[in-house]
Design a protein around this motif. Structure first.
Motif, PDB file in Angstrom:
ATOM      1  N   LYS A  18       0.719  -1.156   0.073  1.00  0.00           N
ATOM      2  CA  LYS A  18       0.065   0.027  -0.155  1.00  0.00           C
ATOM      3  C   LYS A  18       0.878   1.370  -0.136  1.00  0.00           C
ATOM      4  O   LYS A  18       2.015   1.304   0.355  1.00  0.00           O
ATOM      5  N   PRO A  19       0.231   2.308  -0.452  1.00  0.00           N
ATOM      6  CA  PRO A  19       0.878   3.723  -0.445  1.00  0.00           C
ATOM      7  C   PRO A  19       1.343   3.895   0.945  1.00  0.00           C
ATOM      8  O   PRO A  19       0.452   3.920   1.683  1.00  0.00           O
ATOM      9  N   ARG A  20       2.434   4.647   1.274  1.00  0.00           N
ATOM     10  CA  ARG A  20       2.987   4.756   2.701  1.00  0.00           C
ATOM     11  C   ARG A  20       2.840   6.250   3.200  1.00  0.00           C
ATOM     12  O   ARG A  20       3.307   7.195   2.234  1.00  0.00           O
ATOM     13  N   ILE A  21       2.655   6.391   4.294  1.00  0.00           N
ATOM     14  CA  ILE A  21       2.574   7.732   4.779  1.00  0.00           C
ATOM     15  C   ILE A  21       3.599   7.786   6.096  1.00  0.00           C
ATOM     16  O   ILE A  21       3.377   6.864   7.031  1.00  0.00           O
ATOM     17  N   LEU A  22       4.589   8.509   5.665  1.00  0.00           N
ATOM     18  CA  LEU A  22       5.768   8.617   7.133  1.00  0.00           C
ATOM     19  C   LEU A  22       5.003   9.408   8.108  1.00  0.00           C
ATOM     20  O   LEU A  22       4.552  10.705   7.931  1.00  0.00           O
ATOM     21  N   PHE A  48      -3.858   2.719   3.275  1.00  0.00           N
ATOM     22  CA  PHE A  48      -2.555   3.190   3.358  1.00  0.00           C
ATOM     23  C   PHE A  48      -1.752   2.410   4.173  1.00  0.00           C
ATOM     24  O   PHE A  48      -2.470   1.997   5.333  1.00  0.00           O
ATOM     25  N   ARG A  49      -0.861   2.558   4.393  1.00  0.00           N
ATOM     26  CA  ARG A  49       0.361   1.903   5.203  1.00  0.00           C
ATOM     27  C   ARG A  49       1.111   2.864   5.919  1.00  0.00           C
ATOM     28  O   ARG A  49       1.827   4.027   5.464  1.00  0.00           O
ATOM     29  N   LEU A  50       0.786   3.235   7.250  1.00  0.00           N
ATOM     30  CA  LEU A  50       1.355   4.348   8.278  1.00  0.00           C
ATOM     31  C   LEU A  50       2.483   3.796   8.869  1.00  0.00           C
ATOM     32  O   LEU A  50       2.597   2.746   9.764  1.00  0.00           O
ATOM     33  N   VAL A  51       3.460   4.256   8.536  1.00  0.00           N
ATOM     34  CA  VAL A  51       4.820   4.025   9.291  1.00  0.00           C
ATOM     35  C   VAL A  51       5.455   5.037  10.353  1.00  0.00           C
ATOM     36  O   VAL A  51       5.409   6.256   9.729  1.00  0.00           O
TER      37      VAL A  51
END
Length: 261
Positions: A18-22, A48-51
Protein backbone atom coordinates in the motif's frame (compact mmCIF):
# COMPACT_ATOMS: atom_id res chain seq x y z
CA UNK A 1 22.12 12.87 23.39
CA UNK A 2 21.25 11.16 20.14
CA UNK A 3 20.46 7.64 19.10
CA UNK A 4 22.25 5.83 16.30
CA UNK A 5 19.19 3.93 15.12
CA UNK A 6 15.46 4.31 15.02
CA UNK A 7 12.92 1.51 14.91
CA UNK A 8 10.00 1.85 12.50
CA UNK A 9 6.59 0.90 13.79
CA UNK A 10 4.50 -0.27 10.81
CA UNK A 11 0.72 -0.34 11.04
CA UNK A 12 0.52 -4.06 10.20
CA UNK A 13 2.20 -6.78 8.19
CA UNK A 14 -0.61 -7.32 5.66
CA UNK A 15 -0.34 -3.96 3.93
CA UNK A 16 3.14 -4.22 2.43
CA UNK A 17 2.20 -2.92 -1.01
CA UNK A 18 0.00 0.00 0.00
CA UNK A 19 1.08 3.64 -0.47
CA UNK A 20 2.97 4.74 2.62
CA UNK A 21 2.61 7.77 4.88
CA UNK A 22 5.59 8.67 7.05
CA UNK A 23 4.36 9.65 10.53
CA UNK A 24 6.36 12.03 12.73
CA UNK A 25 5.61 12.22 16.45
CA UNK A 26 5.52 15.29 18.65
CA UNK A 27 8.18 16.44 21.09
CA UNK A 28 8.80 14.22 24.08
CA UNK A 29 7.03 11.19 22.62
CA UNK A 30 8.03 8.10 20.59
CA UNK A 31 6.95 6.39 17.39
CA UNK A 32 5.16 3.76 19.48
CA UNK A 33 3.23 6.37 21.43
CA UNK A 34 2.24 8.29 18.31
CA UNK A 35 0.98 5.08 16.77
CA UNK A 36 -1.22 4.54 19.83
CA UNK A 37 -2.41 8.15 19.71
CA UNK A 38 -3.24 7.79 16.00
CA UNK A 39 -5.08 4.47 16.32
CA UNK A 40 -8.37 5.92 15.06
CA UNK A 41 -6.67 7.52 12.07
CA UNK A 42 -5.00 4.21 11.22
CA UNK A 43 -8.35 2.41 11.41
CA UNK A 44 -9.95 4.91 9.05
CA UNK A 45 -7.10 4.87 6.51
CA UNK A 46 -7.14 1.19 5.50
CA UNK A 47 -5.73 1.82 2.02
CA UNK A 48 -2.51 3.35 3.36
CA UNK A 49 0.44 1.91 5.25
CA UNK A 50 1.30 4.26 8.10
CA UNK A 51 4.92 4.04 9.24
CA UNK A 52 6.05 5.75 12.44
CA UNK A 53 9.59 7.09 12.86
CA UNK A 54 11.46 7.85 16.07
CA UNK A 55 13.09 11.25 16.52
CA UNK A 56 16.88 11.26 16.99
CA UNK A 57 17.21 13.13 20.29
CA UNK A 58 16.31 11.94 23.79
CA UNK A 59 14.36 14.25 26.11
CA UNK A 60 11.86 14.33 28.97
CA UNK A 61 8.26 13.29 28.26
CA UNK A 62 6.15 15.91 26.55
CA UNK A 63 2.96 17.49 27.92
CA UNK A 64 0.23 14.98 28.70
CA UNK A 65 2.42 11.89 28.16
CA UNK A 66 2.62 11.00 31.86
CA UNK A 67 1.04 8.97 33.38
CA UNK A 68 -0.64 7.16 30.46
CA UNK A 69 2.56 6.52 28.49
CA UNK A 70 5.14 6.90 31.27
CA UNK A 71 6.53 3.39 30.66
CA UNK A 72 7.06 3.96 26.92
CA UNK A 73 10.35 5.86 27.15
CA UNK A 74 12.98 6.86 26.45
CA UNK A 75 11.14 9.79 24.94
CA UNK A 76 12.37 11.67 21.90
CA UNK A 77 12.26 14.88 19.97
CA UNK A 78 13.14 16.13 16.49
CA UNK A 79 14.01 19.71 17.40
CA UNK A 80 14.98 21.82 20.38
CA UNK A 81 12.03 23.57 21.97
CA UNK A 82 13.47 24.30 25.42
CA UNK A 83 16.65 26.27 26.20
CA UNK A 84 17.89 23.40 28.37
CA UNK A 85 17.97 21.04 25.41
CA UNK A 86 21.65 20.53 24.51
CA UNK A 87 23.00 22.92 21.93
CA UNK A 88 23.76 21.49 18.50
CA UNK A 89 25.06 23.02 15.30
CA UNK A 90 22.74 23.24 12.33
CA UNK A 91 24.56 20.72 10.14
CA UNK A 92 24.54 18.07 12.86
CA UNK A 93 20.86 18.70 13.58
CA UNK A 94 19.99 18.24 9.91
CA UNK A 95 22.11 15.10 9.66
CA UNK A 96 20.49 13.52 12.73
CA UNK A 97 16.94 14.18 11.56
CA UNK A 98 17.62 12.91 8.06
CA UNK A 99 19.39 9.83 9.36
CA UNK A 100 16.50 8.90 11.65
CA UNK A 101 13.97 9.29 8.86
CA UNK A 102 16.04 7.42 6.28
CA UNK A 103 16.75 4.59 8.69
CA UNK A 104 13.05 4.23 9.40
CA UNK A 105 12.27 4.12 5.70
CA UNK A 106 15.04 1.63 4.95
CA UNK A 107 13.94 -0.71 7.74
CA UNK A 108 10.25 -0.68 6.85
CA UNK A 109 9.15 -3.93 5.20
CA UNK A 110 6.68 -2.26 2.85
CA UNK A 111 7.43 -1.52 -0.78
CA UNK A 112 4.66 0.93 -1.65
CA UNK A 113 5.55 4.51 -2.65
CA UNK A 114 6.06 7.15 0.04
CA UNK A 115 3.17 9.43 -0.81
CA UNK A 116 2.66 11.59 2.26
CA UNK A 117 3.71 12.90 5.63
CA UNK A 118 1.65 13.13 8.80
CA UNK A 119 2.87 14.85 11.93
CA UNK A 120 1.56 15.94 15.29
CA UNK A 121 2.76 19.12 17.02
CA UNK A 122 6.55 19.26 16.52
CA UNK A 123 6.21 16.45 14.00
CA UNK A 124 3.72 18.56 12.04
CA UNK A 125 6.20 21.44 11.95
CA UNK A 126 8.79 18.99 10.64
CA UNK A 127 6.40 17.52 8.07
CA UNK A 128 5.67 20.94 6.62
CA UNK A 129 9.37 21.82 6.60
CA UNK A 130 10.38 18.63 4.80
CA UNK A 131 7.63 19.06 2.24
CA UNK A 132 8.74 22.62 1.58
CA UNK A 133 12.34 21.47 1.14
CA UNK A 134 11.10 19.05 -1.50
CA UNK A 135 9.25 21.86 -3.25
CA UNK A 136 12.13 24.33 -3.27
CA UNK A 137 14.66 21.71 -4.42
CA UNK A 138 12.43 20.93 -7.38
CA UNK A 139 12.15 24.67 -8.10
CA UNK A 140 15.91 25.29 -7.85
CA UNK A 141 17.35 22.03 -9.15
CA UNK A 142 14.52 20.37 -11.06
CA UNK A 143 14.46 17.37 -8.72
CA UNK A 144 14.27 16.30 -5.09
CA UNK A 145 15.09 13.18 -3.12
CA UNK A 146 11.43 12.69 -2.15
CA UNK A 147 8.13 12.80 -3.99
CA UNK A 148 5.56 13.32 -1.25
CA UNK A 149 2.16 14.32 -2.62
CA UNK A 150 0.72 15.88 0.54
CA UNK A 151 1.15 16.40 4.29
CA UNK A 152 -1.26 16.19 7.21
CA UNK A 153 -0.47 18.65 9.97
CA UNK A 154 -2.08 17.93 13.32
CA UNK A 155 -1.57 21.00 15.52
CA UNK A 156 1.48 22.25 13.67
CA UNK A 157 2.78 25.59 14.87
CA UNK A 158 4.92 28.19 13.13
CA UNK A 159 7.53 28.55 11.80
CA UNK A 160 8.91 26.13 9.25
CA UNK A 161 12.47 24.92 9.78
CA UNK A 162 15.34 25.49 7.38
CA UNK A 163 16.96 22.25 6.22
CA UNK A 164 19.10 23.63 3.38
CA UNK A 165 20.79 26.76 2.09
CA UNK A 166 17.67 27.46 0.03
CA UNK A 167 15.68 28.19 3.18
CA UNK A 168 18.21 30.15 5.18
CA UNK A 169 16.07 33.21 5.80
CA UNK A 170 14.75 35.21 8.78
CA UNK A 171 11.31 33.67 8.16
CA UNK A 172 12.62 30.17 8.92
CA UNK A 173 14.08 28.92 12.19
CA UNK A 174 17.50 27.28 12.13
CA UNK A 175 17.41 23.49 12.73
CA UNK A 176 19.76 23.74 15.70
CA UNK A 177 17.97 26.67 17.32
CA UNK A 178 15.20 26.68 19.91
CA UNK A 179 12.04 26.75 17.80
CA UNK A 180 9.61 27.91 20.49
CA UNK A 181 9.20 31.65 20.89
CA UNK A 182 10.23 32.31 17.28
CA UNK A 183 8.40 35.19 15.65
CA UNK A 184 8.58 36.51 12.12
CA UNK A 185 6.28 39.35 11.24
CA UNK A 186 5.47 40.09 7.66
CA UNK A 187 5.03 38.05 4.55
CA UNK A 188 7.18 34.94 4.27
CA UNK A 189 8.84 34.32 0.89
CA UNK A 190 8.77 30.62 1.70
CA UNK A 191 5.25 29.39 0.96
CA UNK A 192 4.33 25.73 0.58
CA UNK A 193 2.13 24.95 -2.42
CA UNK A 194 2.11 21.15 -2.25
CA UNK A 195 -1.27 20.20 -0.72
CA UNK A 196 -1.54 20.22 3.06
CA UNK A 197 -4.33 19.37 5.47
CA UNK A 198 -4.29 21.35 8.72
CA UNK A 199 -6.13 20.03 11.78
CA UNK A 200 -6.64 22.58 14.56
CA UNK A 201 -8.13 21.95 17.99
CA UNK A 202 -10.22 24.97 18.96
CA UNK A 203 -9.32 24.52 22.64
CA UNK A 204 -5.59 24.07 21.98
CA UNK A 205 -3.56 26.72 23.83
CA UNK A 206 -1.25 26.95 20.81
CA UNK A 207 -4.08 27.57 18.34
CA UNK A 208 -2.87 31.08 17.47
CA UNK A 209 0.50 29.63 16.45
CA UNK A 210 -1.15 26.91 14.35
CA UNK A 211 -3.17 29.56 12.55
CA UNK A 212 -0.04 31.63 12.02
CA UNK A 213 1.72 28.62 10.50
CA UNK A 214 -1.16 28.13 8.06
CA UNK A 215 -1.41 31.81 7.14
CA UNK A 216 2.30 32.63 6.76
CA UNK A 217 3.74 29.48 5.20
CA UNK A 218 1.00 27.74 3.20
CA UNK A 219 -0.77 28.71 0.02
CA UNK A 220 -4.51 29.02 0.71
CA UNK A 221 -5.20 27.51 -2.72
CA UNK A 222 -3.62 24.20 -1.71
CA UNK A 223 -4.41 24.17 2.01
CA UNK A 224 -7.39 22.59 3.73
CA UNK A 225 -8.34 23.59 7.28
CA UNK A 226 -10.28 21.28 9.57
CA UNK A 227 -11.22 22.50 13.05
CA UNK A 228 -12.47 20.32 15.88
CA UNK A 229 -13.57 20.90 19.44
CA UNK A 230 -10.42 19.54 21.09
CA UNK A 231 -7.23 20.36 22.94
CA UNK A 232 -3.58 19.62 22.09
CA UNK A 233 -3.96 15.95 21.21
CA UNK A 234 -4.60 13.62 18.30
CA UNK A 235 -8.33 13.23 17.54
CA UNK A 236 -9.78 9.84 18.45
CA UNK A 237 -13.59 10.07 18.21
CA UNK A 238 -15.16 8.93 14.95
CA UNK A 239 -16.92 12.26 14.41
CA UNK A 240 -13.57 14.08 14.56
CA UNK A 241 -11.49 11.52 12.68
CA UNK A 242 -13.73 10.81 9.69
CA UNK A 243 -13.52 14.34 8.19
CA UNK A 244 -9.71 14.19 8.40
CA UNK A 245 -9.52 10.83 6.68
CA UNK A 246 -12.02 11.87 4.02
CA UNK A 247 -9.79 14.85 3.18
CA UNK A 248 -6.69 12.64 3.07
CA UNK A 249 -8.39 10.37 0.54
CA UNK A 250 -9.64 13.32 -1.49
CA UNK A 251 -6.23 14.98 -1.68
CA UNK A 252 -4.45 11.69 -2.35
CA UNK A 253 -6.74 10.89 -5.27
CA UNK A 254 -6.40 14.39 -6.68
CA UNK A 255 -2.62 13.97 -6.53
CA UNK A 256 -2.74 10.71 -8.42
CA UNK A 257 -2.04 8.28 -5.59
CA UNK A 258 -2.76 4.72 -6.70
CA UNK A 259 -4.33 2.31 -4.26
CA UNK A 260 -3.81 -1.44 -4.17
CA UNK A 261 -6.81 -3.35 -5.47
Amino acid sequence: MTSSTTTPVPSSANDLHKPRILCLHGGGVTAEVFRAQARSLIKNLPDFRLVFADGPFFCNPGPGIVPVYQDCGPFRRWLRWLPEHPEIDDESAIEEVRYSIQTCKDEDEGDGPWVGLMGFSQGAKLASSLLYEQQIHVEKEGKAETDYKFAVMLAGRSPIVSFSDYTKHPACVRPGAVSEGFHYEGESPHVLRIPTIHVHGLNDPGLHLHRKMLKQYHDPKTSTLLEWDGTHRVPIKKTDVEPICNEIYRVAREQGVKFVE
